[in-house]
Design a protein around this motif. Structure first.
Motif, PDB file in Angstrom:
ATOM      1  N   THR A  45      -0.676 -48.231  33.519  1.00 32.17           N
ATOM      2  CA  THR A  45      -0.268 -47.448  32.361  1.00 32.17           C
ATOM      3  C   THR A  45       0.804 -48.164  31.552  1.00 32.17           C
ATOM      4  O   THR A  45       0.716 -48.254  30.320  1.00 32.17           O
ATOM      5  CB  THR A  45       0.246 -46.061  32.802  1.00 32.17           C
ATOM      6  OG1 THR A  45      -0.814 -45.379  33.481  1.00 32.17           O
ATOM      7  CG2 THR A  45       0.715 -45.234  31.619  1.00 32.17           C
ATOM      8  N   GLU A  46       1.798 -48.693  32.225  1.00 32.22           N
ATOM      9  CA  GLU A  46       2.900 -49.363  31.522  1.00 32.22           C
ATOM     10  C   GLU A  46       2.435 -50.629  30.809  1.00 32.22           C
ATOM     11  O   GLU A  46       2.842 -50.891  29.667  1.00 32.22           O
ATOM     12  CB  GLU A  46       4.046 -49.664  32.480  1.00 32.22           C
ATOM     13  CG  GLU A  46       4.695 -48.435  33.073  1.00 32.22           C
ATOM     14  CD  GLU A  46       5.286 -47.489  32.038  1.00 32.22           C
ATOM     15  OE1 GLU A  46       5.721 -47.941  30.954  1.00 32.22           O
ATOM     16  OE2 GLU A  46       5.316 -46.274  32.307  1.00 32.22           O
ATOM     17  N   VAL A  47       1.586 -51.415  31.450  1.00 28.87           N
ATOM     18  CA  VAL A  47       1.071 -52.632  30.821  1.00 28.87           C
ATOM     19  C   VAL A  47       0.174 -52.273  29.637  1.00 28.87           C
ATOM     20  O   VAL A  47       0.272 -52.881  28.562  1.00 28.87           O
ATOM     21  CB  VAL A  47       0.317 -53.528  31.831  1.00 28.87           C
ATOM     22  CG1 VAL A  47      -0.343 -54.715  31.138  1.00 28.87           C
ATOM     23  CG2 VAL A  47       1.265 -54.015  32.923  1.00 28.87           C
ATOM     24  N   ALA A  48      -0.679 -51.272  29.810  1.00 25.59           N
ATOM     25  CA  ALA A  48      -1.573 -50.859  28.718  1.00 25.59           C
ATOM     26  C   ALA A  48      -0.772 -50.349  27.524  1.00 25.59           C
ATOM     27  O   ALA A  48      -1.119 -50.641  26.374  1.00 25.59           O
ATOM     28  CB  ALA A  48      -2.546 -49.788  29.207  1.00 25.59           C
ATOM     29  N   ARG A  49       0.279 -49.620  27.771  1.00 26.49           N
ATOM     30  CA  ARG A  49       1.124 -49.127  26.677  1.00 26.49           C
ATOM     31  C   ARG A  49       1.817 -50.267  25.945  1.00 26.49           C
ATOM     32  O   ARG A  49       1.934 -50.258  24.727  1.00 26.49           O
ATOM     33  CB  ARG A  49       2.180 -48.158  27.208  1.00 26.49           C
ATOM     34  CG  ARG A  49       1.649 -46.806  27.529  1.00 26.49           C
ATOM     35  CD  ARG A  49       2.760 -45.924  28.048  1.00 26.49           C
ATOM     36  NE  ARG A  49       2.255 -44.598  28.340  1.00 26.49           N
ATOM     37  CZ  ARG A  49       2.865 -43.743  29.126  1.00 26.49           C
ATOM     38  NH1 ARG A  49       4.013 -44.049  29.706  1.00 26.49           N
ATOM     39  NH2 ARG A  49       2.338 -42.549  29.341  1.00 26.49           N
ATOM     40  N   ALA A  50       2.312 -51.227  26.699  1.00 28.69           N
ATOM     41  CA  ALA A  50       3.068 -52.325  26.101  1.00 28.69           C
ATOM     42  C   ALA A  50       2.169 -53.375  25.446  1.00 28.69           C
ATOM     43  O   ALA A  50       2.544 -53.965  24.431  1.00 28.69           O
ATOM     44  CB  ALA A  50       3.940 -52.999  27.168  1.00 28.69           C
ATOM     45  N   TYR A  51       1.009 -53.596  26.017  1.00 31.59           N
ATOM     46  CA  TYR A  51       0.118 -54.652  25.522  1.00 31.59           C
ATOM     47  C   TYR A  51      -1.231 -54.081  25.106  1.00 31.59           C
ATOM     48  O   TYR A  51      -1.473 -53.818  23.956  1.00 31.59           O
ATOM     49  CB  TYR A  51      -0.046 -55.752  26.572  1.00 31.59           C
ATOM     50  CG  TYR A  51       1.248 -56.489  26.856  1.00 31.59           C
ATOM     51  CD1 TYR A  51       1.750 -57.423  25.961  1.00 31.59           C
ATOM     52  CD2 TYR A  51       1.971 -56.243  28.017  1.00 31.59           C
ATOM     53  CE1 TYR A  51       2.931 -58.091  26.207  1.00 31.59           C
ATOM     54  CE2 TYR A  51       3.159 -56.916  28.275  1.00 31.59           C
ATOM     55  CZ  TYR A  51       3.631 -57.833  27.371  1.00 31.59           C
ATOM     56  OH  TYR A  51       4.809 -58.486  27.617  1.00 31.59           O
ATOM     57  N   SER A  52      -2.109 -53.911  26.088  1.00 34.38           N
ATOM     58  CA  SER A  52      -3.456 -53.401  25.818  1.00 34.38           C
ATOM     59  C   SER A  52      -4.126 -53.053  27.137  1.00 34.38           C
ATOM     60  O   SER A  52      -3.684 -53.476  28.207  1.00 34.38           O
ATOM     61  CB  SER A  52      -4.302 -54.449  25.085  1.00 34.38           C
ATOM     62  OG  SER A  52      -4.574 -55.542  25.951  1.00 34.38           O
TER      63      SER A  52
END
Length: 91
Positions: A45-52
């Protein structure tokens, strides 16, 4: 466990927020691979929010070697995406 924790930390590269700090503490407090397994959704979730979403999937794929038992949980890529979306409030 130390290798799995290091792999999680590597997946957090470039992420900075209070949520990331809490996730890092949770990674360090984990006592088993099963504990870390449950943190994968949060990481995704955190990576998807920050990047994709694509970047999140790429980073999680790097963790797969540490979780051979993951298939027995019934978690595949689509399940991981659905869990991350439900956690972030998406439908």
């Amino acid at each position: 466990m130390p290798n799995a924790r290091a792999a999680f930390e590597a997946c957090l590269k470039g992420l900075h927020s209070d949520n990331i700090e809490e996730l890092q503490r949770s990674i360090q407090r984990s006592r088993s691979l099963r504990d870390l397994w449950h943190l994968r959704t949060w990481l995704y979730t955190e990576v998807a929010r920050a990047y994709s979403q694509a970047e999140a999937e790429l980073r999680l794929n790097r963790l797969n070697a540490h979780f051979q038992f993951g298939a027995s949980f019934g978690f595949n890529g689509q399940t991981q995406v659905a869990l991350a979306k439900s956690r972030s409030g998406e439908h």
